[in-house]
Design a protein around this motif. Sequence first.
Motif, PDB file in Angstrom:
ATOM      1  N   PRO A 500       0.838  -1.207   0.000  1.00 20.70           N
ATOM      2  CA  PRO A 500       0.000   0.000   0.000  1.00 20.70           C
ATOM      3  C   PRO A 500       0.870   1.254   0.000  1.00 20.70           C
ATOM      4  O   PRO A 500       1.840   1.352   0.769  1.00 20.70           O
ATOM      5  CB  PRO A 500      -0.812  -0.106   1.288  1.00 20.70           C
ATOM      6  N   GLN A 501       0.552   2.205  -0.820  1.00 19.97           N
ATOM      7  CA  GLN A 501       1.296   3.453  -0.915  1.00 19.97           C
ATOM      8  C   GLN A 501       0.589   4.603  -0.208  1.00 19.97           C
ATOM      9  O   GLN A 501       1.178   5.657  -0.009  1.00 19.97           O
ATOM     10  CB  GLN A 501       1.492   3.828  -2.393  1.00 19.97           C
ATOM     11  N   GLY A 502      -0.656   4.435   0.149  1.00 17.76           N
ATOM     12  CA  GLY A 502      -1.418   5.498   0.776  1.00 17.76           C
ATOM     13  C   GLY A 502      -2.883   5.333   0.446  1.00 17.76           C
ATOM     14  O   GLY A 502      -3.300   4.351  -0.175  1.00 17.76           O
ATOM     15  N   VAL A 503      -3.687   6.287   0.866  1.00 18.90           N
ATOM     16  CA  VAL A 503      -5.126   6.229   0.640  1.00 18.90           C
ATOM     17  C   VAL A 503      -5.541   7.413  -0.226  1.00 18.90           C
ATOM     18  O   VAL A 503      -5.207   8.561   0.096  1.00 18.90           O
ATOM     19  CB  VAL A 503      -5.908   6.254   1.974  1.00 18.90           C
ATOM     20  N   ALA A 504      -6.215   7.130  -1.310  1.00 20.36           N
ATOM     21  CA  ALA A 504      -6.694   8.200  -2.180  1.00 20.36           C
ATOM     22  C   ALA A 504      -7.848   8.939  -1.508  1.00 20.36           C
ATOM     23  O   ALA A 504      -8.548   8.394  -0.639  1.00 20.36           O
ATOM     24  CB  ALA A 504      -7.148   7.618  -3.516  1.00 20.36           C
ATOM     25  N   ALA A 516      -9.464   7.490   6.115  1.00 21.51           N
ATOM     26  CA  ALA A 516      -8.809   6.179   6.089  1.00 21.51           C
ATOM     27  C   ALA A 516      -7.312   6.379   5.985  1.00 21.51           C
ATOM     28  O   ALA A 516      -6.835   7.333   5.363  1.00 21.51           O
ATOM     29  CB  ALA A 516      -9.324   5.352   4.918  1.00 21.51           C
ATOM     30  N   GLU A 517      -6.579   5.487   6.596  1.00 21.75           N
ATOM     31  CA  GLU A 517      -5.116   5.539   6.507  1.00 21.75           C
ATOM     32  C   GLU A 517      -4.569   4.126   6.619  1.00 21.75           C
ATOM     33  O   GLU A 517      -5.245   3.194   7.081  1.00 21.75           O
ATOM     34  CB  GLU A 517      -4.528   6.422   7.604  1.00 21.75           C
ATOM     35  N   VAL A 518      -3.314   3.965   6.158  1.00 24.11           N
ATOM     36  CA  VAL A 518      -2.649   2.668   6.205  1.00 24.11           C
ATOM     37  C   VAL A 518      -1.833   2.584   7.490  1.00 24.11           C
ATOM     38  O   VAL A 518      -1.005   3.463   7.790  1.00 24.11           O
ATOM     39  CB  VAL A 518      -1.740   2.476   4.983  1.00 24.11           C
ATOM     40  N   ASP A 519      -2.075   1.538   8.258  1.00 25.40           N
ATOM     41  CA  ASP A 519      -1.319   1.313   9.496  1.00 25.40           C
ATOM     42  C   ASP A 519       0.115   0.919   9.127  1.00 25.40           C
ATOM     43  O   ASP A 519       0.335  -0.090   8.434  1.00 25.40           O
ATOM     44  CB  ASP A 519      -1.985   0.205  10.316  1.00 25.40           C
ATOM     45  N   SER A 520       1.073   1.719   9.544  1.00 21.95           N
ATOM     46  CA  SER A 520       2.471   1.476   9.164  1.00 21.95           C
ATOM     47  C   SER A 520       3.005   0.170   9.726  1.00 21.95           C
ATOM     48  O   SER A 520       3.929  -0.427   9.160  1.00 21.95           O
ATOM     49  CB  SER A 520       3.347   2.643   9.647  1.00 21.95           C
ATOM     50  N   ALA A 521       2.439  -0.269  10.830  1.00 21.63           N
ATOM     51  CA  ALA A 521       2.944  -1.501  11.464  1.00 21.63           C
ATOM     52  C   ALA A 521       2.407  -2.745  10.777  1.00 21.63           C
ATOM     53  O   ALA A 521       3.142  -3.705  10.524  1.00 21.63           O
ATOM     54  CB  ALA A 521       2.568  -1.511  12.943  1.00 21.63           C
ATOM     55  N   THR A 522       1.127  -2.740  10.465  1.00 19.75           N
ATOM     56  CA  THR A 522       0.495  -3.952   9.903  1.00 19.75           C
ATOM     57  C   THR A 522       0.297  -3.878   8.391  1.00 19.75           C
ATOM     58  O   THR A 522       0.085  -4.904   7.745  1.00 19.75           O
ATOM     59  CB  THR A 522      -0.874  -4.184  10.563  1.00 19.75           C
ATOM     60  N   LYS A 524      -2.255  -2.628   7.067  1.00 18.40           N
ATOM     61  CA  LYS A 524      -3.688  -2.770   6.824  1.00 18.40           C
ATOM     62  C   LYS A 524      -4.374  -1.407   6.861  1.00 18.40           C
ATOM     63  O   LYS A 524      -3.847  -0.447   7.453  1.00 18.40           O
ATOM     64  CB  LYS A 524      -4.317  -3.697   7.855  1.00 18.40           C
ATOM     65  N   LEU A 525      -5.534  -1.351   6.260  1.00 16.23           N
ATOM     66  CA  LEU A 525      -6.305  -0.115   6.198  1.00 16.23           C
ATOM     67  C   LEU A 525      -7.157   0.010   7.459  1.00 16.23           C
ATOM     68  O   LEU A 525      -7.756  -0.971   7.920  1.00 16.23           O
ATOM     69  CB  LEU A 525      -7.207  -0.135   4.961  1.00 16.23           C
ATOM     70  N   ARG A 526      -7.214   1.211   8.013  1.00 17.30           N
ATOM     71  CA  ARG A 526      -8.096   1.432   9.158  1.00 17.30           C
ATOM     72  C   ARG A 526      -8.836   2.754   8.966  1.00 17.30           C
ATOM     73  O   ARG A 526      -8.346   3.668   8.308  1.00 17.30           O
ATOM     74  CB  ARG A 526      -7.312   1.433  10.455  1.00 17.30           C
ATOM     75  N   PHE A 527     -10.046   2.808   9.552  1.00 15.68           N
ATOM     76  CA  PHE A 527     -10.895   3.987   9.443  1.00 15.68           C
ATOM     77  C   PHE A 527     -11.013   4.646  10.809  1.00 15.68           C
ATOM     78  O   PHE A 527     -11.017   3.968  11.849  1.00 15.68           O
ATOM     79  CB  PHE A 527     -12.292   3.586   8.939  1.00 15.68           C
ATOM     80  N   MET A 528     -11.182   5.977  10.788  1.00 16.61           N
ATOM     81  CA  MET A 528     -11.337   6.726  12.038  1.00 16.61           C
ATOM     82  C   MET A 528     -12.054   8.035  11.737  1.00 16.61           C
ATOM     83  O   MET A 528     -12.084   8.483  10.574  1.00 16.61           O
ATOM     84  CB  MET A 528      -9.968   7.001  12.662  1.00 16.61           C
ATOM     85  N   PRO A 529     -12.663   8.648  12.757  1.00 12.70           N
ATOM     86  CA  PRO A 529     -13.300   9.951  12.537  1.00 12.70           C
ATOM     87  C   PRO A 529     -12.276  10.977  12.062  1.00 12.70           C
ATOM     88  O   PRO A 529     -11.100  10.941  12.446  1.00 12.70           O
ATOM     89  CB  PRO A 529     -13.865  10.311  13.913  1.00 12.70           C
ATOM     90  N   LYS A 530     -12.714  11.912  11.243  1.00  7.28           N
ATOM     91  CA  LYS A 530     -11.802  12.900  10.687  1.00  7.28           C
ATOM     92  C   LYS A 530     -11.185  13.793  11.756  1.00  7.28           C
ATOM     93  O   LYS A 530     -10.056  14.274  11.605  1.00  7.28           O
ATOM     94  CB  LYS A 530     -12.536  13.767   9.657  1.00  7.28           C
ATOM     95  N   ASP A 531     -11.929  14.054  12.856  1.00  8.30           N
ATOM     96  CA  ASP A 531     -11.399  14.963  13.865  1.00  8.30           C
ATOM     97  C   ASP A 531     -10.480  14.265  14.858  1.00  8.30           C
ATOM     98  O   ASP A 531      -9.973  14.871  15.795  1.00  8.30           O
ATOM     99  CB  ASP A 531     -12.541  15.650  14.615  1.00  8.30           C
ATOM    100  N   GLU A 532     -10.238  12.933  14.666  1.00 11.40           N
ATOM    101  CA  GLU A 532      -9.365  12.196  15.579  1.00 11.40           C
ATOM    102  C   GLU A 532      -7.914  12.390  15.172  1.00 11.40           C
ATOM    103  O   GLU A 532      -7.550  12.318  13.989  1.00 11.40           O
ATOM    104  CB  GLU A 532      -9.712  10.708  15.553  1.00 11.40           C
TER     105      GLU A 532
END
Length: 533
Positions: A500-504, A516-522, A524-532
Amino acid sequence: MDTLEGLKFVLQTRPEDIFAPVTSNESESSPPQIQMRILQLDTLEKALQAQSGRDDLEDLRALAGEFSCKLRDLLKHYTTLQQSSNVASTRRALWDGCAAVLLRIARNICVSNVANYQNVLRETLFVHPVRDCILSATNRIKIEQQQMSSLIVLKASVQLLSNFLTGSNPNQHYVWTELIKDANSPLSNLCIAAVNGYGDDMLIANIAMLVHNASIKSSDRQQSLLTSPGAVAILKSLIAYLKRSGADPGQAKSFYWINLLIRSVIPKLDRLFNAVDDDAKSEFWVPSMEQETILDILDADVEEKHEKDANNPEAPLALNLDDLAFLLSLLGKIAPAVELVLRSSSTSSSSSSSSTGDRPVRVTYLIASIVSTVITGPCPPSVKQSLLERGCLEHICRVLSDSYKWGSGEINAVNAKERDATKSIDFGLRASLIQLLANLAYKCREVQDALRTMGALPLVLNGCRSDDNNPLVREWAIFAVRNICEDNDENQRYIADLKPQGVAENPDLDKLGLKAEVDSATGKLRFMPKDED
């Protein structure tokens, strides 16, 4: 009245007795003499029709030459009368009725077993007054009051010519030269007027039948059909009629004959395309309506042949290598216009486009469908290798790349209510191109390697997700990956090493307040609220 009596009646009758010119003391609204002649001629026509195909027409054999000359002179008299001025439409209509019956009498004799009667008609120059009938009726059909009676003459004339040339190469050449091939020929003018004006389906069917029968068994005339100005004008008009009218294959006579005519020259696909190309100057090549219609017909043909030969591994391909390469070369030629259409659509508030504006996309879809169908199944690897060597793969990948860059994105539950996918001008385009790549890669190592070396594998992998704008694209992409990786360790490693190179950016996630962002450790893709944080 039997046949012999009818023949003698015509031979003994003066032209003025049949056509009855206007006299000073005759009521224009009541010309009983002409009506009686029409009934007598109609009786003879029906008698000949009843005897068609029989071997006992000795009376006609003996009188063939004399009778042909008489019919010729009667039709000459008719065309001269129609040039008269100050004649009421009712009288002209009756003259048309007489002429139409005379033409049908000659037509019925042509389909009988009278030996060499078609040649007799040619030798007595009978075609010349028939040509003049067509010219006269074509001019008068523009007058509303004379339209119906002129149509009757035109249909009878074209039917007669079709029977006149059937099975006779000299007659076919004669009609081709006299009525078809030249610019502004009688038949080209009639066809253009019929298609653009009153559009009588039976007349247009008769014209298509005549041109088909005149060209079908001659390589020279088949070539002339794609080069002679008059023949090309007829061909373009017939194709335009087929496209505009939406002729029902089960109802319209024209559909059968126009399709038959086009199919007869489809083996010369590149020349056929050039013959009906749009003369309009443009920055990019845009296919003409006639070219799109040809592809519609070709698409149906190869699909029919594919279904017919599904269980026959020895069946030849529906198109030869040169035709396949020609079609795929069109993708490279049309790519700039496709990009322009997709870019314009992506910046427009409306997802629909004009029928002309989105034609490059529709033609691209048709080409992908045709070639994909042809190479499905037992296609020799040598054919795919040859297409690769001719640069066809680059053309496909270019359009596929543009479909990602400028085409309609996938539609999910968030925006499905806001947009109807079937209204997108590129609906199904991406799926059709990936399907084509999947079939090209099937059991062809050269295509598999080429897709990797040219950096096209990500284009296929990007299709492995649901997209309402491209039904079944996910399934075709997975099938393509399977074909690309089959017995190919390099391609398998290439895909396994992707990271994975990033999230469009995703507007739909923005609407939900998510990121959405790619977890650098795993990884894998993970989702979170924008204000987090």
